[in-house]
Scaffold this active site. Sequence first.
Site, PDB file in Angstrom:
ATOM      1  N   ALA A 159       0.824  -1.211   0.000  1.00 42.12           N
ATOM      2  CA  ALA A 159       0.000   0.000   0.000  1.00 42.12           C
ATOM      3  C   ALA A 159       0.862   1.266   0.000  1.00 42.12           C
ATOM      4  O   ALA A 159       1.994   1.253   0.475  1.00 42.12           O
ATOM      5  CB  ALA A 159      -0.913  -0.012   1.226  1.00 42.12           C
ATOM      6  N   PRO A 160       0.302   2.371  -0.491  1.00 45.07           N
ATOM      7  CA  PRO A 160       1.028   3.640  -0.536  1.00 45.07           C
ATOM      8  C   PRO A 160       0.775   4.480   0.720  1.00 45.07           C
ATOM      9  O   PRO A 160       0.023   4.067   1.610  1.00 45.07           O
ATOM     10  CB  PRO A 160       0.434   4.321  -1.754  1.00 45.07           C
ATOM     11  CG  PRO A 160      -1.000   3.885  -1.729  1.00 45.07           C
ATOM     12  CD  PRO A 160      -1.025   2.498  -1.138  1.00 45.07           C
ATOM     13  N   TRP A 161       1.357   5.671   0.749  1.00 40.86           N
ATOM     14  CA  TRP A 161       1.292   6.519   1.947  1.00 40.86           C
ATOM     15  C   TRP A 161       0.159   7.526   1.908  1.00 40.86           C
ATOM     16  O   TRP A 161      -0.077   8.213   2.893  1.00 40.86           O
ATOM     17  CB  TRP A 161       2.621   7.278   2.130  1.00 40.86           C
ATOM     18  CG  TRP A 161       3.129   7.905   0.854  1.00 40.86           C
ATOM     19  CD1 TRP A 161       4.111   7.423   0.043  1.00 40.86           C
ATOM     20  CD2 TRP A 161       2.662   9.111   0.226  1.00 40.86           C
ATOM     21  NE1 TRP A 161       4.293   8.232  -1.058  1.00 40.86           N
ATOM     22  CE2 TRP A 161       3.412   9.286  -0.964  1.00 40.86           C
ATOM     23  CE3 TRP A 161       1.690  10.062   0.544  1.00 40.86           C
ATOM     24  CZ2 TRP A 161       3.215  10.358  -1.827  1.00 40.86           C
ATOM     25  CZ3 TRP A 161       1.491  11.137  -0.319  1.00 40.86           C
ATOM     26  CH2 TRP A 161       2.254  11.275  -1.486  1.00 40.86           C
ATOM     27  N   LYS A 180       2.100  -4.841   3.425  1.00 43.73           N
ATOM     28  CA  LYS A 180       3.243  -3.951   3.628  1.00 43.73           C
ATOM     29  C   LYS A 180       2.778  -2.518   3.382  1.00 43.73           C
ATOM     30  O   LYS A 180       2.576  -2.103   2.247  1.00 43.73           O
ATOM     31  CB  LYS A 180       4.398  -4.270   2.678  1.00 43.73           C
ATOM     32  CG  LYS A 180       5.676  -3.554   3.134  1.00 43.73           C
ATOM     33  CD  LYS A 180       6.678  -3.316   2.051  1.00 43.73           C
ATOM     34  CE  LYS A 180       6.466  -2.085   1.261  1.00 43.73           C
ATOM     35  NZ  LYS A 180       6.506  -0.801   1.995  1.00 43.73           N
ATOM     36  N   PRO A 181       2.603  -1.746   4.471  1.00 46.14           N
ATOM     37  CA  PRO A 181       2.267  -0.342   4.267  1.00 46.14           C
ATOM     38  C   PRO A 181       3.524   0.423   3.870  1.00 46.14           C
ATOM     39  O   PRO A 181       4.627  -0.119   3.950  1.00 46.14           O
ATOM     40  CB  PRO A 181       1.792   0.098   5.659  1.00 46.14           C
ATOM     41  CG  PRO A 181       2.494  -0.810   6.612  1.00 46.14           C
ATOM     42  CD  PRO A 181       2.746  -2.107   5.886  1.00 46.14           C
ATOM     43  N   SER A 182       3.354   1.657   3.472  1.00 45.65           N
ATOM     44  CA  SER A 182       4.537   2.490   3.232  1.00 45.65           C
ATOM     45  C   SER A 182       5.231   2.713   4.570  1.00 45.65           C
ATOM     46  O   SER A 182       4.571   2.946   5.591  1.00 45.65           O
ATOM     47  CB  SER A 182       4.117   3.826   2.632  1.00 45.65           C
ATOM     48  OG  SER A 182       5.207   4.723   2.705  1.00 45.65           O
ATOM     49  N   GLU A 183       6.540   2.670   4.553  1.00 41.71           N
ATOM     50  CA  GLU A 183       7.279   2.891   5.804  1.00 41.71           C
ATOM     51  C   GLU A 183       7.128   4.333   6.290  1.00 41.71           C
ATOM     52  O   GLU A 183       7.424   4.637   7.443  1.00 41.71           O
ATOM     53  CB  GLU A 183       8.758   2.509   5.645  1.00 41.71           C
ATOM     54  CG  GLU A 183       9.593   3.387   4.729  1.00 41.71           C
ATOM     55  CD  GLU A 183       9.505   2.985   3.241  1.00 41.71           C
ATOM     56  OE1 GLU A 183       8.460   2.460   2.814  1.00 41.71           O
ATOM     57  OE2 GLU A 183      10.491   3.232   2.529  1.00 41.71           O
ATOM     58  N   SER A 222       2.580   3.599  -7.420  1.00 41.83           N
ATOM     59  CA  SER A 222       2.904   4.268  -8.680  1.00 41.83           C
ATOM     60  C   SER A 222       2.931   3.276  -9.846  1.00 41.83           C
ATOM     61  O   SER A 222       3.147   2.071  -9.659  1.00 41.83           O
ATOM     62  CB  SER A 222       4.264   4.946  -8.553  1.00 41.83           C
ATOM     63  OG  SER A 222       5.248   3.968  -8.300  1.00 41.83           O
ATOM     64  N   ALA A 244       5.219   3.096 -12.097  1.00 41.32           N
ATOM     65  CA  ALA A 244       6.575   2.573 -12.307  1.00 41.32           C
ATOM     66  C   ALA A 244       6.798   1.312 -11.463  1.00 41.32           C
ATOM     67  O   ALA A 244       7.278   0.286 -11.969  1.00 41.32           O
ATOM     68  CB  ALA A 244       7.600   3.645 -11.954  1.00 41.32           C
ATOM     69  N   GLU A 258      -3.416  -1.207  -8.685  1.00 42.21           N
ATOM     70  CA  GLU A 258      -4.105   0.091  -8.646  1.00 42.21           C
ATOM     71  C   GLU A 258      -3.020   1.141  -8.724  1.00 42.21           C
ATOM     72  O   GLU A 258      -2.283   1.352  -7.760  1.00 42.21           O
ATOM     73  CB  GLU A 258      -4.858   0.264  -7.318  1.00 42.21           C
ATOM     74  CG  GLU A 258      -5.990  -0.724  -7.100  1.00 42.21           C
ATOM     75  CD  GLU A 258      -7.191  -0.430  -7.963  1.00 42.21           C
ATOM     76  OE1 GLU A 258      -7.225   0.614  -8.638  1.00 42.21           O
ATOM     77  OE2 GLU A 258      -8.097  -1.273  -7.975  1.00 42.21           O
ATOM     78  N   CYS A 261      -4.940   9.790  -6.020  1.00 41.69           N
ATOM     79  CA  CYS A 261      -4.770   9.250  -7.370  1.00 41.69           C
ATOM     80  C   CYS A 261      -5.909   9.672  -8.289  1.00 41.69           C
ATOM     81  O   CYS A 261      -5.758   9.651  -9.507  1.00 41.69           O
ATOM     82  CB  CYS A 261      -4.650   7.739  -7.299  1.00 41.69           C
ATOM     83  SG  CYS A 261      -5.960   7.008  -6.321  1.00 41.69           S
ATOM     84  N   GLU A 271       1.969  12.527 -13.509  1.00 43.57           N
ATOM     85  CA  GLU A 271       1.341  12.669 -12.199  1.00 43.57           C
ATOM     86  C   GLU A 271       2.198  13.628 -11.355  1.00 43.57           C
ATOM     87  O   GLU A 271       3.393  13.408 -11.189  1.00 43.57           O
ATOM     88  CB  GLU A 271       1.280  11.293 -11.549  1.00 43.57           C
ATOM     89  CG  GLU A 271       0.276  11.202 -10.454  1.00 43.57           C
ATOM     90  CD  GLU A 271       0.126   9.785  -9.909  1.00 43.57           C
ATOM     91  OE1 GLU A 271       1.100   9.009  -9.947  1.00 43.57           O
ATOM     92  OE2 GLU A 271      -0.965   9.480  -9.416  1.00 43.57           O
TER      93      GLU A 271
END
Length: 497
Positions: free
Chosen positions: A150-152, A176-179, A230, A232, A251, A285, A385
């Site tokens: 997941a992103p932050w 795994k969340p964003s650190e 992202s 990438a 996503e 997003c 973006e």
Amino acid sequence: MVSSTGQQFIAGKRRPGTSGTRHSVVNPATGEVVDSDILAGPEDVHEAVASARAAFHDWSKATPSERSLALIRLADLLEDRSEEFARAESDSGGKPIRLTREFDVPGTIDNVRFFAGAARNPEGRAAAEYSGDHTSYVRREPVGVVGSIAPWNYPLQMAAWKVLPAIAAGNTVVLKPSELTPLTAVMFAEAAQEAGIPDGVINVVTGSGTIAGQALVTHPDIAMVSFTGSTAVGRRIAEQAAGMVKRVHLELGGKAPFVVFDDADLDAASRGAVAGALINAGQDCTAATRAYVQRPLYDAFVQRVAALMDDVRLGPVDDPATDMGSLITFNQRDRVAAMVEAARAAGATVVRGGRSPGGTLERGAYYEPTLITGAAQNSPVVQQEIFGPVLVCIPFDSDDEALRLANDTPYGLAASAWTRSVLRAGRASREIQAGCVWINDHIPMASEMPHGGYKASGFGKDMSAYAFEEYTNIKHVMTDITGVPRKAWHDVVFTSH
Ligand code: NAD
């Protein structure tokens, strides 16, 4: 600073990671350290996957009603702790407390309640004797251990969107969340445990993408990778998953167009553009990023949006009067600023913003609401973006041109069309290539409805029954109902008596 009890949640226990790398969670609005812990390394990921694997047997066999009940209890627990979650989300993400109280947390709770219902409603075709001699039916089975990344930008909601459909369908998860923003993901897993979801069903590993993320994606016991982030990184994950023939759910990024036809309600469109572009400081997003406005309304729209942006209050994130908080890091702020400067250097006009505010906000990663005109369609601010509070306005003349421009980026996550004409609305909703097209609004979502992309915005749906289905395998079961030893079709293969 909160004294950390660990940002890993493995087999029902919170503990620090073992990578040896210490990492601090920083409130980007103040620069204060909120939490600090040792990140997860491959060993932690391995342990979390083993724990999820061990939990799969029982959880996948729990009845839909048992899974549903646990989720109902989880929703109630989250409701009781709303304020705690809202504060943690605000502190670690630099988000205004009003947003986390009124959007992030209630949105998550609603999602939990939706998936509590979805757990009891697996869908499929009717069982029937399609061959004539057999009863055929479809089983919808969990896939196994899902690796979720997941992103932050919406840490709690993204954790929920990834975990809920997976566990509702009987899978177990390593998230795994964003650190940068792990706090509420770990709190969510703890609340799930308290709600009666067995240990190992939800594990959280907090680590870097290149170490913990990679270990998760390439782990042989991960049956499916569900990624939000992202384009990438999504591309790289898809390549790796392809090599291992793993199911992926992606996503990815967005660059939502906001199309204002000349019959639109100007006030509604201007307000919608400001809210749609600035929500979560533009780190959304689906945020409105490219406003295409038909020429008769163009000047008035730009003026109105600029005036509304002047009224947006930047301030401390714990102040309920604050409209917009900081960006997630100083790096992100500098990246946004560099894109705005490049547009300016290329001849665009920065009508509003385009700088960081001074004064007491200087110690945070704040950036002013920014409005740009005169940028070329093929320029980076229009094509790429930005993930910051930046709206670019471009005029258009005909409906054909507007729809062509709206589709002219690699992305296809979300879009909106503003018009009073049912015909224009119908055409825009058909021709814009995006996973969501709003008519006369931009941003609202519903747990019952899918969220996901077209084109480089990825594939797979979050929320809704579609998400539940993505986390299932479909098995066809065909049962002979004749009891006849010598079946007619055997004669096609052999005719011996
Ligand atoms: P990111 O791609 O940098 O990181 C996302 C997650 O992937 C993080 O947890 C990160 O640690 C991990 N990661 C990074 N490199 C990895 C690798 N090589 N292997 C495995 N995991 C890796 O994205 P971000 O900066 O955290 O988030 C912003 C992006 O997320 C934007 O592009 C935004 O559009 C996108 N996003 C999309 C949606 C959606 O629903 N489509 C929702 C929210 C955010």
